[in-house]
Design an enzyme around this catalytic site. Structure first.
Site, PDB file in Angstrom:
ATOM      1  N   GLY A   1       0.816  -1.213   0.000  1.00 30.29           N
ATOM      2  CA  GLY A   1       0.000   0.000   0.000  1.00 30.29           C
ATOM      3  C   GLY A   1       0.844   1.255   0.000  1.00 30.29           C
ATOM      4  O   GLY A   1       2.010   1.253   0.393  1.00 30.29           O
TER       5      GLY A   1
ATOM      6  N   ASP B   1      -5.852  11.727   9.590  1.00 25.18           N
ATOM      7  CA  ASP B   1      -5.958  11.250   8.203  1.00 25.18           C
ATOM      8  C   ASP B   1      -6.987  10.131   8.122  1.00 25.18           C
ATOM      9  O   ASP B   1      -6.726   9.041   7.619  1.00 25.18           O
ATOM     10  CB  ASP B   1      -4.599  10.763   7.706  1.00 25.18           C
ATOM     11  CG  ASP B   1      -4.560  10.634   6.169  1.00 25.18           C
ATOM     12  OD1 ASP B   1      -5.439  11.202   5.495  1.00 25.18           O
ATOM     13  OD2 ASP B   1      -3.649   9.953   5.655  1.00 25.18           O
TER      14      ASP B   1
ATOM     15  N   GLY C   1       0.572   5.311   1.247  1.00 25.38           N
ATOM     16  CA  GLY C   1      -0.191   6.290   2.015  1.00 25.38           C
ATOM     17  C   GLY C   1       0.315   7.690   1.759  1.00 25.38           C
ATOM     18  O   GLY C   1       1.340   7.897   1.107  1.00 25.38           O
ATOM     19  N   GLY C   2      -0.410   8.660   2.289  1.00 25.87           N
ATOM     20  CA  GLY C   2       0.007  10.039   2.108  1.00 25.87           C
ATOM     21  C   GLY C   2       1.313  10.328   2.824  1.00 25.87           C
ATOM     22  O   GLY C   2       2.039  11.241   2.455  1.00 25.87           O
ATOM     23  N   GLN C   3       1.618   9.515   3.853  1.00 21.55           N
ATOM     24  CA  GLN C   3       2.833   9.749   4.620  1.00 21.55           C
ATOM     25  C   GLN C   3       3.979   8.823   4.216  1.00 21.55           C
ATOM     26  O   GLN C   3       5.100   9.001   4.664  1.00 21.55           O
ATOM     27  CB  GLN C   3       2.543   9.550   6.117  1.00 21.55           C
ATOM     28  CG  GLN C   3       1.373  10.366   6.633  1.00 21.55           C
ATOM     29  CD  GLN C   3       1.591  11.851   6.467  1.00 21.55           C
ATOM     30  OE1 GLN C   3       2.667  12.337   6.735  1.00 21.55           O
ATOM     31  NE2 GLN C   3       0.567  12.574   6.025  1.00 21.55           N
ATOM     32  N   GLY C   4       3.724   7.792   3.397  1.00 16.36           N
ATOM     33  CA  GLY C   4       4.804   6.893   3.023  1.00 16.36           C
ATOM     34  C   GLY C   4       4.289   5.635   2.352  1.00 16.36           C
ATOM     35  O   GLY C   4       3.142   5.544   1.937  1.00 16.36           O
ATOM     36  N   THR C   5       5.186   4.639   2.267  1.00 20.67           N
ATOM     37  CA  THR C   5       4.894   3.373   1.604  1.00 20.67           C
ATOM     38  C   THR C   5       4.860   2.266   2.647  1.00 20.67           C
ATOM     39  O   THR C   5       5.663   2.244   3.579  1.00 20.67           O
ATOM     40  CB  THR C   5       5.979   3.059   0.549  1.00 20.67           C
ATOM     41  OG1 THR C   5       6.079   4.159  -0.350  1.00 20.67           O
ATOM     42  CG2 THR C   5       5.621   1.807  -0.226  1.00 20.67           C
TER      43      THR C   5
ATOM     44  N   LYS D   1       5.792   0.507   7.750  1.00 24.29           N
ATOM     45  CA  LYS D   1       5.559   1.765   7.058  1.00 24.29           C
ATOM     46  C   LYS D   1       6.846   2.564   6.999  1.00 24.29           C
ATOM     47  O   LYS D   1       7.424   2.932   8.024  1.00 24.29           O
ATOM     48  CB  LYS D   1       4.479   2.576   7.771  1.00 24.29           C
ATOM     49  CG  LYS D   1       4.166   3.887   7.037  1.00 24.29           C
ATOM     50  CD  LYS D   1       2.990   4.593   7.643  1.00 24.29           C
ATOM     51  CE  LYS D   1       2.677   5.875   6.878  1.00 24.29           C
ATOM     52  NZ  LYS D   1       1.563   6.600   7.431  1.00 24.29           N
TER      53      LYS D   1
END
Length: 752
Positions: free
Chosen positions: A437, A554, A439-443, A457
């Site tokens: 996945g 978030d 995300g807005g903050q990372g992978t 994450k």
């Protein structure tokens, strides 16, 4: 924290490198190695005799049941034969001559079968030594044994058994003629006085039978016939006196047996290490029906069926290992030869040395190489030291000492600080194949840490203002314990941007379940209500049950995971903050996902609990409409789902936005209540929005309305009051409270 304690903790986090250790390593590499003698290998189990009468008895064989692998390998050491101890196989009573571990063979003595005519009484006296190996790990070797018949006009056949019923089948046989005595030739077994034949494969029992139609006993010089199995390589030669005497009567001949352990292949046997016979770490396994054999690997010898059975062979004990001034150096599993200064290996043989006309050049090159190696090693050490310092800098910068001290002081603290190396190994160096996945903050990567699957994450950025407080926040987040919140297992602080380790939830995200209609089946309204309520309870827990309160920051369908039971799990706290205690602690830049962002938060840059409420309202719309929060392909005025929803509510056209799967007249009241709740969550003024606790309570009431469409509810206190008052209708009222509509219950079960 005092310096002594910090140094102790630092030792646990980083590994020091020593120039002294390097110098020792260089001395070991440059100095000639000494020849080491191979250890004497034990062949039997500890405390068990390893021989009988001069015959070695290696494990899995053993004298006594406690000393053998099984009853089939049990050996009896009998001293009744000529007063000398003699080993016998307990299961078949065959005398053992020797046992070979590498070849999986045993040489045994077997009596010769005979049939003789008593000249005085003219009666036939016969002895047939039959051996049945069915049900044992033994077989007659068909390549190294042969069947021999001796006599005049003697026909004999050897039979073998197969199957549980021991069906007897002819295996081999031959006929021996005589003619005249002078025709017989010593050493010849071609049919005159002696015949022989080979055996077929798979002989598991023998039974010799003489053919009466041939055995006429008319020869005055011969009155006995013999038949027996014997080893091919045991130098048996026919002698004419075997015809005229009874010399072979009562004698034995050596026979070679094959044996295996177990009754499965190596691959199957390895699945159960406790019963797997190949115990030595320096052994390998070979499948040989009906079982398998173990052998020491090249460079080792001994007994592979014992844990320390395979010992290194000291090849240097053989003076011919290295020739022509070569120095032998034994290694584990092998050896190598070195040449003295001024000599070199010959071009085609690394075990021979020849004089080198340019030793000075070689010495110079060797010195240069050594110095280069030393320089590279020192450079590598310095680089590693710098890297270690950088890791320690990040570790300290992110509050690692606080976390580590907490872990050391509380053994029950369920949180782990992972090293960068552990994370890289778990994700195969962040292989793209392990990405589950973005995300807005990372992978987010899937990885295996300590034999457990986890979600790792790798964050992109971290707020500079939060770096010093990161360790403290990890302490708080790690103590979150709610069934609908993904548990934070640990973190890695040796990098510029910390990496977070969460429990792995296997069933994907709510976003995937809602919007991937190709894979996602029909989602009932009951299931959507359950997911919504569980998610709301999780957020309410963060807002009201943690100290200090935690604002997620978030909230979106992609951050709500579903486990194998479709239970909602709120995840991804990358944008979360602890409730600020003063205005200086508010974030200075906006984080979150377009389509879910609270308009008030975008303007003020101040994240509050009502920001999560707004974002949750958008998730409610996704559940009702099965449409994305923002659609960039739609016209500008219709891109935002929340804007379309609010407009539709104003003109009473909410029905047009609903997902067709839940459009049902019986459920419209429930749907409209959810829509009204979403509308309250999406209020432009944060202070007029409900709290997450109120949202969760309202969703619980709506679920009850869904389960009880008549809208009447009693709590247990009300039922008790009715009982006290003696109500005549208590039975019907009780039924209305407790009997759940069957169709609604089934829809909930299917949805879950």
């Amino acid at each position: 924290m005092d310096e002594t304690k910090r140094n102790s903790l630092r030792h646990e986090v980083s590994t020091p490198y020593s120039l002294v250790a390097l110098s020792h390593l260089l001395l070991l590499l440059l100095s000639p190695s000494k020849t080491k003698a191979a250890k004497s290998a034990k062949i039997s189990l500890p405390g068990c005799p390893d021989s009988c009468g001069g015959v070695a008895i290696p494990y899995p064989f053993g004298i006594g049941l406690d000393c053998s692998m099984s009853e089939a390998f049990n050996v009896t050491c009998d001293a009744t034969l000529n007063g000398k101890p003699t080993p016998y196989m307990t299961v078949r009573g065959l005398q053992i001559l020797n046992i070979s571990i590498p070849s999986g063979q045993a040489r045994v003595n077997n009596l010769i079968s005979y049939q003789c005519c008593n000249i005085t009484t003219m009666k036939v006296e016969a002895f047939n030594k039959f051996v049945i190996l069915e049900g044992t790990p033994y077989r007659f070797n068909h390549e190294k044994n042969k069947f021999v018949v001796i006599g005049c006009d003697i026909a004999a056949t050897v039979f073998f058994w197969s199957g549980e019923d021991r069906v007897s089948e002819e295996a081999a046989g031959c006929i021996s003629y005589c003619g005249r005595l002078e025709y017989l030739i010593n050493g010849s077994c071609s049919g005159l006085g002696c015949c022989e034949t080979s055996l077929p494969k798979g002989i598991n029992g023998i039974n010799v039978q003489f053919d009466e139609s041939y055995n006429s006993w008319l020869y005055y010089f011969n009155h006995c016939g013999y038949a027996f199995l014997t080893e091919v390589d045991n130098e048996f030669e026919f002698d004419t006196r075997y015809i005229t005497t009874d010399e072979l009567t009562g004698k034995k001949r050596p026979v070679l047996l094959d044996w295996t352990v177990g009754n499965t292949t190596c691959d199957v046997a390895r699945t159960n290490q406790s019963s797997f016979a190949c115990k030595s770490k320096n052994s390998n396994c070979s499948s040989i029906a009906p079982g398998y054999l173990c052998n020491c690997i090249d460079g080792y010898e001994g007994n592979p069926y014992l844990e320390e059975g395979c010992q290194d062979i000291d090849e240097c004990a053989n003076q011919n290992s290295c020739s022509n001034r070569g120095n032998c150096h034994n290694t584990q599993g092998g050896y190598y030869c070195s040449c003295p200064f001024g000599w070199r290996h010959t071009r085609n043989n690394s075990r021979q040395c020849e004089f080198n006309v340019v030793p000075l050049a070689i010495g110079t090159c060797a010195a240069i190489v050594a110095l280069s190696f030393l320089g590279i090693s020192i450079y590598a050490i310095l680089e590693r030291r710098d890297l270690s310092k950088i890791k320690e800098k990040y570790f300290q910068q992110h509050g690692g000492w606080i976390l580590l001290e907490k872990i050391k002081s509380n053994q029950e603290f369920g949180f782990t600080i992972f090293t960068k190396q552990q994370i890289e190994q778990a994700t195969n160096n962040f292989d793209s194949a392990n990405i589950i996945g973005h995300g807005g903050q990372g992978t987010i990567y899937k990885g295996t840490l300590r034999d457990h699957i986890a979600a790792i994450k790798k964050c992109n950025i971290v707020d500079e203002n939060k770096k010093k407080e990161f360790g403290k926040e990890m302490l708080i987040l790690s103590q979150i314990n709610h069934k609908n919140i993904v548990r934070l297992l640990g973190c890695c602080l040796e990098v510029e941007v910390p990496m977070l380790v969460y429990e792995f939830i296997p069933n994907g995200t709510l976003f995937h379940r809602i919007h991937n209609k190709k894979q996602g089946s029909c989602i009932s309204l009951a299931t959507r209500l359950i997911i919504a309520q569980e998610s709301a309870e999780a957020l309410a827990y963060l807002h009201f049950s943690t100290s200090p309160p935690i604002f997620h920051g978030d909230v979106k369908s992609a951050n709500i995971l579903l486990d194998q039971n479709c239970t909602a799990k709120v995840s991804d706290f990358g944008a979360s903050i602890l409730a600020p205690t003063d205005e200086a602690q508010f974030v200075t830049f906006v984080q979150g996902t377009c389509g879910y962002l609270d308009p008030e938060y975008v303007q003020s840059h101040q994240l509050t609990d009502k920001s999560d409420v707004y974002s949750f309202g958008v998730v409610l719309l996704e559940l009702l409409t099965r449409k994305p929060a923002i659609d960039f392909d739609a016209p500008e005025e219709e891109r935002s789902l929340s804007s379309r929803f609010l407009c539709a509510m104003e003109v009473n056209k909410m029905h047009d936005l609903l997902d067709n799967e839940i459009k049902c007249e019986d459920d419209m009241e429930v749907i409209m209540k959810i829509a009204e709740l979403a509308k309250e969550c999406l209020n432009m003024k944060g202070e007029e929005r409900p709290t997450m606790k109120e949202v969760a309570e309202e969703l619980d009431r709506i679920r009850k309305l869904k389960r009880h469409p008549w809208g009447v509810e009693y709590n247990p206190e009300e039922i008790e009051t009715l009982l006290d008052e003696g109500s005549h209708n208590i039975e019907s009222e009780y039924s209305r409270y407790f009997n759940i509509d069957k169709e609604a219950e089934e829809s909930i079960a299917v949805g879950r």
